[in-house]
Design a protein around this motif. Structure first.
Motif, PDB file in Angstrom:
ATOM      1  N   HIS A 126      -8.247  66.606 -58.900  1.00 35.24           N
ATOM      2  CA  HIS A 126      -8.954  66.404 -59.001  1.00 35.24           C
ATOM      3  C   HIS A 126      -9.360  66.494 -57.287  1.00 35.24           C
ATOM      4  O   HIS A 126      -8.416  65.382 -56.521  1.00 35.24           O
ATOM      5  CB  HIS A 126      -8.992  64.539 -59.120  1.00 35.24           C
ATOM      6  N   ASP A 127     -10.262  66.919 -56.394  1.00 35.71           N
ATOM      7  CA  ASP A 127     -10.015  67.299 -55.387  1.00 35.71           C
ATOM      8  C   ASP A 127     -11.226  66.064 -54.282  1.00 35.71           C
ATOM      9  O   ASP A 127     -12.021  66.743 -54.590  1.00 35.71           O
ATOM     10  CB  ASP A 127     -10.925  69.038 -55.407  1.00 35.71           C
ATOM     11  N   THR A 128     -10.006  65.648 -53.534  1.00 34.73           N
ATOM     12  CA  THR A 128     -11.118  64.762 -52.682  1.00 34.73           C
ATOM     13  C   THR A 128     -11.161  65.143 -51.543  1.00 34.73           C
ATOM     14  O   THR A 128     -11.088  64.584 -50.364  1.00 34.73           O
ATOM     15  CB  THR A 128     -10.698  63.054 -53.338  1.00 34.73           C
ATOM     16  N   GLY A 129     -10.810  66.566 -51.009  1.00 32.53           N
ATOM     17  CA  GLY A 129     -10.189  66.444 -49.820  1.00 32.53           C
ATOM     18  C   GLY A 129      -9.971  66.024 -48.551  1.00 32.53           C
ATOM     19  O   GLY A 129      -8.599  66.073 -49.455  1.00 32.53           O
ATOM     20  N   SER A 130     -10.134  66.107 -47.550  1.00 31.13           N
ATOM     21  CA  SER A 130      -9.395  64.677 -46.984  1.00 31.13           C
ATOM     22  C   SER A 130      -9.525  62.958 -47.159  1.00 31.13           C
ATOM     23  O   SER A 130      -8.912  62.623 -45.499  1.00 31.13           O
ATOM     24  CB  SER A 130      -9.787  64.881 -45.303  1.00 31.13           C
TER      25      SER A 130
END
Ligand SMILES: [Zn+2]
Length: 315
Positions: free
Chosen positions: A14-18
């Motif tokens: 679950h890629d939310t970046g920064s």
């Protein structure tokens, strides 16, 4: 104690970046538990994915389809700018629900003494029909609903010590007496999501079964614990829960970047000890907690370690 530790690599995708709610939170927890030699003493569980039918115990078909479609379409957010979505978000969120349901079944049937679910995305802000505050499906609310509807539990306590009010959880259950929602959180006039005033006490058949205790920014361990012992613990004792669920967010820690309380590990240790004792007294020891917030990686991993040491201890 046989303490289950639920986690799965899908949660890292679950890629939310920064964004502060990112996969490094779970990596930090796992590294800490490994380096302290605690992980090998826990019972590692990889969980499972929930079915749509299970998520529909509380959420609308519309929300489930919207999360799935947004993930598939490459959308960046859903409903609000702080609900960041990626290709694997639906799979991670459905798996978080499945692990939590698996956890309560294992604890209910005493194959595990207790359990902690290191899942993400978190859940306590998610409402029936909408994602909110980094949350898509309300993991803890689904666990409580499953325990009452499918397993015959009659008095499930949800204690939420995340620094933010668990609006979604409250809204699902505020008219019911079979699920008691109790939360201590930062004053809603100074904090997201702006709900959780003391006068919100439940309604209809659920009047008195919602307990909100807002506390001012800057509060430290001593005052916070005094409030727990004076205003919260007696109500929990009176309720005599037959299962204890904990929305374990660690963002009331003094190092947390998203809130303004001033707690240390001590408070989380003491709360965990008291909740475990409550479960031992009334619920045959049945207690399960799951991760909500906590955004300073050192504070988060250290608090989870303390929380698990207490759950795991023979006493
Ligand atoms: Zn929070």
């Amino acid at each position: 104690m046989n303490t289950g530790f639920y986690t799965n690599p899908i949660y890292l995708e679950h890629d939310t970046g920064s964004h502060p709610e990112n996969a490094n939170r779970l990596r930090a927890i796992q590294e800490k538990l490994e380096s302290e030699g605690l992980l090998e003493r826990l019972i590692l569980q990889s969980g499972r994915s929930a079915t749509s039918q299970e998520i529909k115990l509380l959420h609308s078909e519309k929300l489930i389809s919207a999360v799935e479609a947004a993930a598939e379409s490459g959308a960046r957010t859903l409903h609000t700018p702080d609900c960041i979505i990626s290709a694997q978000t639906f799979n991670a969120a459905a798996h978080a629900v499945g692990s939590v349901l698996d956890g309560v079944i294992e604890v209910a049937e005493r194959r595990l003494d207790n359990a902690f679910c290191a899942v993400r995305p978190p859940g306590h802000h998610a409402e029936n029909d909408s994602a909110m505050g980094f949350c898509f499906f309300n993991n803890i609310a689904l666990a409580a609903e499953f325990l009452t509807r499918e397993m015959g539990f009659k008095r499930v306590l949800i204690f939420d010590f995340d620094v933010h009010h668990g609006n979604g959880t409250q809204h699902f259950f505020e008219e019911r007496a079979d699920i008691f929602f109790a939360s201590i959180h930062q004053d809603p006039r100074t904090s997201f999501p702006g709900t959780g005033f003391a006068h919100e006490r439940g309604s209809g058949g659920g009047a008195g079964f919602t307990l909100n205790v807002p506390v001012p920014p800057g509060m430290g361990d001593e005052e916070y614990l005094q409030i727990f012992y004076d205003q919260v613990q007696p109500k929990l004792e009176e309720y005599k829960p037959d299962f204890v669920l904990v929305s374990a967010g660690f963002d009331a820690h003094r190092d947390d970047p998203l809130a303004s309380l001033n707690l240390t590990e001590r408070t989380f240790r003491e709360l965990t000890r008291e909740l475990k004792q409550l479960a031992e007294q009334y619920a045959g020891g049945r207690i399960m907690s799951l991760l909500e917030g906590g955004y300073d990686l050192n504070a988060l991993s250290s608090c989870v370690q303390e929380h698990l040491l207490i759950l795991h201890a023979e006493d």
